[in-house]
Design an enzyme around this catalytic site. Structure first.
Site, PDB file in Angstrom:
ATOM      1  N   SER A  37       0.432  -1.572  -0.092  1.00 33.27           N
ATOM      2  CA  SER A  37       0.105   0.191  -0.274  1.00 33.27           C
ATOM      3  C   SER A  37       0.855   0.994   0.202  1.00 33.27           C
ATOM      4  O   SER A  37       1.381   1.618   0.282  1.00 33.27           O
ATOM      5  CB  SER A  37      -0.806  -0.087   1.470  1.00 33.27           C
ATOM      6  N   TYR A  95      -1.345  -1.296  10.284  1.00 39.80           N
ATOM      7  CA  TYR A  95      -2.046  -1.500   8.692  1.00 39.80           C
ATOM      8  C   TYR A  95      -0.791  -1.310   7.817  1.00 39.80           C
ATOM      9  O   TYR A  95       0.142  -2.132   8.459  1.00 39.80           O
ATOM     10  CB  TYR A  95      -3.344  -1.007   8.501  1.00 39.80           C
TER      11      TYR A  95
HETATM   12  C1  4PL Z   1      -4.288   6.515   0.666  1.00 41.15           C
HETATM   13  O1  4PL Z   1      -4.410   0.791   0.982  1.00 41.15           O
HETATM   14  O2  4PL Z   1      -3.071   3.499   0.036  1.00 41.15           O
HETATM   15  C2  4PL Z   1      -6.656   4.702   1.667  1.00 41.15           C
HETATM   16  C3  4PL Z   1      -7.019   2.361   2.867  1.00 41.15           C
HETATM   17  N1  4PL Z   1      -5.943   6.190   2.349  1.00 41.15           N
HETATM   18  O3  4PL Z   1      -6.427   1.148   2.244  1.00 41.15           O
HETATM   19  C4  4PL Z   1      -4.457   2.108   1.543  1.00 41.15           C
HETATM   20  C5  4PL Z   1      -4.633   5.126   1.579  1.00 41.15           C
HETATM   21  C6  4PL Z   1      -6.036   3.410   2.256  1.00 41.15           C
HETATM   22  C7  4PL Z   1      -4.404   4.145   1.181  1.00 41.15           C
HETATM   23  C8  4PL Z   1      -5.084   2.962   1.038  1.00 41.15           C
END
Ligand code: 4PL
Length: 242
Positions: free
Chosen positions: A135, A148
């Site tokens: 992510s 997370y």
């Molecule tokens: C920029 O991986 O990468 C919300 C929720 N905002 O899960 C993510 C961003 C989320 C993200 C993610």
């Protein structure tokens, strides 16, 4: 033994995982659609001509059972996409040790269990493609999900730490780091509020969709990507740039 390459995608009943399953099926692979949501996995598998398996990636017994079944029924495992994850939005003061442990269990133990079981099979065949879904929160330092973000950093750490050992076995391992995506999980949860401030920071100013992520995953899962391993590809419309 399937003549097609066999791909396992975790958390594939919806969202980014379902789009990856569909993309891999369109590339000609036989896809094992796994999810803790069995009926959801069955619906995706029926739509793309794949096979559904109920799987909680945090369970060592379930992981071994599913891997054994895939080897027995399909004869091979060529591709693993580690997509399943919990994505809570919780401020630090409200993250209990119980919630911390649960996120580590699914997002990290799941990575260990799936990758360890699958590399044993791929190593014997001398071929494999593993893609971890990380992510861009690890790059951006997105607040209110420190547990997370920590697991997504660890998923990138696993790619870097494991590539050398797996390379000797003909296996590549890479990460794809999406930004915020309009998946069912995001749209039906508190992260949906993030679009308002993230979309203006992107170089392309619309909401990302699951199908914006799946092509990058399918490329890294392809034979063509043989020379790419230990890497992280950020796929976030330029939200983060480094
Ligand atoms: C920029 O991986 O990468 C919300 C929720 N905002 O899960 C993510 C961003 C989320 C993200 C993610």
């Amino acid at each position: 033994m399937s003549e097609q390459r066999v791909a396992i995608v975790t958390g594939a009943a919806q969202g980014i995982g379902a789009a990856i399953a569909e993309e891999l099926a369109n590339d000609g692979h036989l896809v094992v659609v796994t999810d803790i949501n069995e009926s959801g996995a069955q619906a995706v598998a029926a739509r793309i001509g794949g096979v559904a398996k109920k799987l909680d990636v945090s369970s060592p017994e379930q992981v071994q059972q599913v891997i054994d079944e895939v080897v027995t029924e399909l004869g091979r495992i060529d591709i693993l996409v580690n997509n399943a994850a919990l994505v809570p939005l919780t401020s630090w003061e409200n993250i209990t040790f119980e919630e911390w442990r649960r996120v580590m269990s699914v997002n990290l133990d799941g990575l260990y269990l799936m990758t360890h079981a699958v590399t044993a099979v791929m190593g014997k065949a001398g071929y494999g493609r593993i893609v971890n879904i990380a992510s861009n929160t690890f790059v951006a330092g997105t607040p209110d999900c420190a547990h997370y973000v920590a697991t997504k950093g660890a998923s990138i750490g696993l790619v870097r730490g494991l590539a050398g050992e797996l390379g000797k076995l003909g296996i590549t391992i890479n990460a794809v780091a999406p930004g915020i995506i309009a998946s069912e999980g995001v749209l039906n949860g508190p992260h949906v509020a993030g679009f308002d401030f993230v979309v203006p920071m992107q170089a392309i100013n619309r909401r990302g969709l699951p199908k914006d992520i799946s092509p990058a995953v399918a490329f890294l899962a392809s034979e063509k990507a043989e020379w790419i391993t230990g890497q992280t590809l950020v796929v976030d419309a330029g939200h983060t740039r480094n």
